[in-house]
Design a protein around this motif. Structure first.
Motif, PDB file in Angstrom:
ATOM      1  N   ALA A  37      52.564 -12.744  36.152  1.00 43.16           N
ATOM      2  CA  ALA A  37      51.253 -11.723  36.126  1.00 43.16           C
ATOM      3  C   ALA A  37      50.946 -11.033  37.244  1.00 43.16           C
ATOM      4  O   ALA A  37      50.930 -10.316  38.015  1.00 43.16           O
ATOM      5  N   ALA A  38      50.686 -12.652  37.981  1.00 44.49           N
ATOM      6  CA  ALA A  38      50.702 -12.650  39.071  1.00 44.49           C
ATOM      7  C   ALA A  38      51.147 -12.305  40.148  1.00 44.49           C
ATOM      8  O   ALA A  38      51.040 -11.402  40.908  1.00 44.49           O
ATOM      9  N   LEU A  39      52.765 -12.814  40.409  1.00 44.12           N
ATOM     10  CA  LEU A  39      53.487 -12.013  41.189  1.00 44.12           C
ATOM     11  C   LEU A  39      54.200 -10.695  41.180  1.00 44.12           C
ATOM     12  O   LEU A  39      53.940  -9.834  41.663  1.00 44.12           O
ATOM     13  N   LEU A  40      53.610  -9.854  39.553  1.00 43.49           N
ATOM     14  CA  LEU A  40      53.721  -9.190  39.036  1.00 43.49           C
ATOM     15  C   LEU A  40      52.347  -8.025  40.007  1.00 43.49           C
ATOM     16  O   LEU A  40      52.329  -6.960  41.320  1.00 43.49           O
ATOM     17  N   ALA A  41      51.453  -8.268  40.201  1.00 42.89           N
ATOM     18  CA  ALA A  41      49.960  -7.607  40.261  1.00 42.89           C
ATOM     19  C   ALA A  41      50.639  -7.453  42.312  1.00 42.89           C
ATOM     20  O   ALA A  41      49.054  -6.996  42.721  1.00 42.89           O
ATOM     21  N   GLU A  42      50.975  -9.125  42.342  1.00 38.29           N
ATOM     22  CA  GLU A  42      50.789  -8.406  43.986  1.00 38.29           C
ATOM     23  C   GLU A  42      52.117  -7.608  44.760  1.00 38.29           C
ATOM     24  O   GLU A  42      51.489  -7.548  45.767  1.00 38.29           O
ATOM     25  N   SER A  43      52.814  -7.661  43.744  1.00 37.46           N
ATOM     26  CA  SER A  43      53.828  -6.275  44.216  1.00 37.46           C
ATOM     27  C   SER A  43      53.107  -5.447  44.833  1.00 37.46           C
ATOM     28  O   SER A  43      53.554  -4.157  45.618  1.00 37.46           O
ATOM     29  N   GLY A  44      51.390  -4.645  44.586  1.00 37.63           N
ATOM     30  CA  GLY A  44      51.226  -3.641  44.934  1.00 37.63           C
ATOM     31  C   GLY A  44      51.857  -2.168  44.534  1.00 37.63           C
ATOM     32  O   GLY A  44      51.456  -0.913  45.218  1.00 37.63           O
ATOM     33  N   ARG A  45      52.377  -2.118  42.986  1.00 39.51           N
ATOM     34  CA  ARG A  45      52.664  -1.533  42.551  1.00 39.51           C
ATOM     35  C   ARG A  45      51.623  -1.107  41.245  1.00 39.51           C
ATOM     36  O   ARG A  45      52.018   0.242  40.628  1.00 39.51           O
ATOM     37  N   PHE A  46      50.693  -1.404  41.451  1.00 35.45           N
ATOM     38  CA  PHE A  46      49.485  -1.526  39.864  1.00 35.45           C
ATOM     39  C   PHE A  46      48.602  -1.631  41.010  1.00 35.45           C
ATOM     40  O   PHE A  46      47.978  -0.896  41.582  1.00 35.45           O
ATOM     41  N   ASP A  47      47.713   0.271  39.504  1.00 35.07           N
ATOM     42  CA  ASP A  47      46.372   0.520  40.332  1.00 35.07           C
ATOM     43  C   ASP A  47      45.565  -0.160  39.421  1.00 35.07           C
ATOM     44  O   ASP A  47      44.532  -0.231  39.790  1.00 35.07           O
ATOM     45  N   LEU A  48      45.195  -1.422  38.474  1.00 37.79           N
ATOM     46  CA  LEU A  48      44.879  -2.021  36.985  1.00 37.79           C
ATOM     47  C   LEU A  48      45.914  -2.799  36.621  1.00 37.79           C
ATOM     48  O   LEU A  48      46.893  -2.932  35.902  1.00 37.79           O
ATOM     49  N   VAL A  49      44.963  -3.915  36.408  1.00 38.82           N
ATOM     50  CA  VAL A  49      45.862  -4.881  35.584  1.00 38.82           C
ATOM     51  C   VAL A  49      44.768  -5.225  34.476  1.00 38.82           C
ATOM     52  O   VAL A  49      43.760  -6.007  34.183  1.00 38.82           O
ATOM     53  N   ILE A  50      45.228  -5.800  33.076  1.00 35.32           N
ATOM     54  CA  ILE A  50      44.469  -6.079  31.805  1.00 35.32           C
ATOM     55  C   ILE A  50      45.635  -7.517  31.963  1.00 35.32           C
ATOM     56  O   ILE A  50      46.226  -7.440  32.063  1.00 35.32           O
ATOM     57  N   LEU A  51      43.971  -8.318  32.071  1.00 33.18           N
ATOM     58  CA  LEU A  51      44.766  -9.754  32.165  1.00 33.18           C
ATOM     59  C   LEU A  51      43.890 -10.702  31.095  1.00 33.18           C
ATOM     60  O   LEU A  51      42.638 -10.654  31.489  1.00 33.18           O
ATOM     61  N   ASP A  52      44.961 -11.405  30.142  1.00 25.99           N
ATOM     62  CA  ASP A  52      45.150 -12.409  28.985  1.00 25.99           C
ATOM     63  C   ASP A  52      44.235 -13.351  29.827  1.00 25.99           C
ATOM     64  O   ASP A  52      44.758 -14.335  30.816  1.00 25.99           O
ATOM     65  N   ILE A  53      42.756 -13.978  28.965  1.00 28.32           N
ATOM     66  CA  ILE A  53      42.574 -15.179  29.642  1.00 28.32           C
ATOM     67  C   ILE A  53      43.602 -16.502  29.524  1.00 28.32           C
ATOM     68  O   ILE A  53      43.971 -17.150  30.231  1.00 28.32           O
ATOM     69  N   GLY A  54      43.798 -16.046  28.652  1.00 29.48           N
ATOM     70  CA  GLY A  54      45.085 -17.161  27.786  1.00 29.48           C
ATOM     71  C   GLY A  54      46.395 -17.196  27.621  1.00 29.48           C
ATOM     72  O   GLY A  54      47.229 -17.911  26.588  1.00 29.48           O
ATOM     73  N   LEU A  55      46.845 -16.748  28.981  1.00 31.89           N
ATOM     74  CA  LEU A  55      48.696 -17.085  29.690  1.00 31.89           C
ATOM     75  C   LEU A  55      48.437 -18.192  29.416  1.00 31.89           C
ATOM     76  O   LEU A  55      48.378 -19.706  29.885  1.00 31.89           O
ATOM     77  N   PRO A  56      50.006 -18.812  29.117  1.00 29.69           N
ATOM     78  CA  PRO A  56      50.546 -19.564  29.431  1.00 29.69           C
ATOM     79  C   PRO A  56      50.965 -19.384  30.989  1.00 29.69           C
ATOM     80  O   PRO A  56      50.864 -18.779  31.512  1.00 29.69           O
ATOM     81  N   GLU A  57      51.690 -21.135  30.994  1.00 30.47           N
ATOM     82  CA  GLU A  57      52.385 -21.240  33.075  1.00 30.47           C
ATOM     83  C   GLU A  57      50.830 -21.017  33.404  1.00 30.47           C
ATOM     84  O   GLU A  57      50.076 -22.766  34.024  1.00 30.47           O
ATOM     85  N   LEU A  58      50.147 -20.031  33.637  1.00 25.85           N
ATOM     86  CA  LEU A  58      48.668 -20.123  34.451  1.00 25.85           C
ATOM     87  C   LEU A  58      47.561 -19.328  33.972  1.00 25.85           C
ATOM     88  O   LEU A  58      48.386 -18.665  33.509  1.00 25.85           O
ATOM     89  N   ASP A  59      46.542 -20.025  33.556  1.00 23.54           N
ATOM     90  CA  ASP A  59      45.923 -19.201  32.315  1.00 23.54           C
ATOM     91  C   ASP A  59      45.527 -17.732  33.288  1.00 23.54           C
ATOM     92  O   ASP A  59      45.099 -17.344  34.768  1.00 23.54           O
ATOM     93  N   GLY A  60      44.685 -16.889  33.007  1.00 23.69           N
ATOM     94  CA  GLY A  60      44.138 -16.190  33.970  1.00 23.69           C
ATOM     95  C   GLY A  60      43.120 -16.090  34.872  1.00 23.69           C
ATOM     96  O   GLY A  60      43.195 -15.752  35.597  1.00 23.69           O
ATOM     97  N   PHE A  61      42.381 -17.372  33.707  1.00 24.70           N
ATOM     98  CA  PHE A  61      40.993 -17.318  35.769  1.00 24.70           C
ATOM     99  C   PHE A  61      42.751 -18.135  37.235  1.00 24.70           C
ATOM    100  O   PHE A  61      41.790 -17.679  37.660  1.00 24.70           O
ATOM    101  N   SER A  62      43.055 -18.642  36.508  1.00 23.90           N
ATOM    102  CA  SER A  62      43.683 -19.338  37.691  1.00 23.90           C
ATOM    103  C   SER A  62      44.591 -17.745  38.382  1.00 23.90           C
ATOM    104  O   SER A  62      44.363 -17.615  39.729  1.00 23.90           O
TER     105      SER A  62
END
Length: 223
Positions: A37-62
């Protein structure tokens, strides 16, 4: 056309959101873990992110902290199953623009997405009008022919569906999915119950029953 990143690890919820957004004309992509999610959001290809807090690997807060620390300023709406006010406050203070609690109705999420994507200063979409009903989406207020009407959150969401689609027949299944969300019971009569509530408040003749199909709002302004 706005492109939205859905960062959600529960496949059922991600699919529910994606199908709804595609129906509304958005382009979507999904990520099932925080690092992706972080890598995709950093790509500059999106206008908005819907972000779940309980994600694996990196949680939403991170993910949120990482994106804001790296100067990613696109709007972020967090999804949380947590009821603690402190968690919601932490998300907003960490840079989130809005939040939605699970379980949620799709129209609630859609309203928040539209609000965050709206150009600053453009207010014309804040108020919907049809069939003598006026809905102020920002203030969550309803007015019927100049008279303020007190609606509960669920009644308002149902009224919004009708006002957005005047003269269109909406099936019970559509209304259940859009207003009551992904956990709805397809055998429930809750739609019929809430339509009765709305008729009492908005006027008996405004919402018409289409026998065997569903309901529609009569748009008197265009009749």
């Amino acid at each position: 056309m706005s492109r939205i990143l859905i960062a959600e690890d529960e496949a059922r919820i991600a699919s529910f959101i994606e199908k709804g957004l595609l129906r509304e004309g958005f382009t979507t992509e999904t990520a099932s873990d925080g690092e992706s999610a972080a890598l995709l959001a950093e790509s500059g290809r999106f206008d908005l992110v819907i972000l779940d807090i309980g994600l694996p690997e990196l949680d939403g807060f991170s993910v949120l902290r990482r994106l804001r620390a790296r100067g990613v300023s696109l709007p972020i709406v967090i999804l949380t199953a947590r009821d603690e006010v402190s968690d919601i406050v932490a998300g907003l203070e960490g840079g989130a623009d809005d939040y939605v609690r699970k379980p949620f109705a799709f129209d609630e999420l859609l309203a928040r997405i539209r609000l965050r994507l709206r150009e600053p200063g453009s207010a014309e979409d804040d108020v919907l009008r049809a069939g003598g009903v006026e809905l102020d989406l920002r203030r969550r207020r309803a007015v019927v022919e100049g008279r303020a009407v007190d609606l509960t959150a669920r009644e308002f969401a149902l009224a919004e569906m009708f006002v957005r689609h005047p003269e269109q027949v909406l099936t019970r299944e559509q209304l259940l999915s859009r207003v009551w969300g992904f956990d709805f019971d397809p055998g429930s009569n809750v739609v019929d119950v809430y339509v009765r509530y709305l008729r009492r408040k908005l006027g008996e003749g405004r919402i018409e029953t289409v026998r065997g199909v569903g309901y529609r709002l009569r748009d008197r302004a265009s009749a």
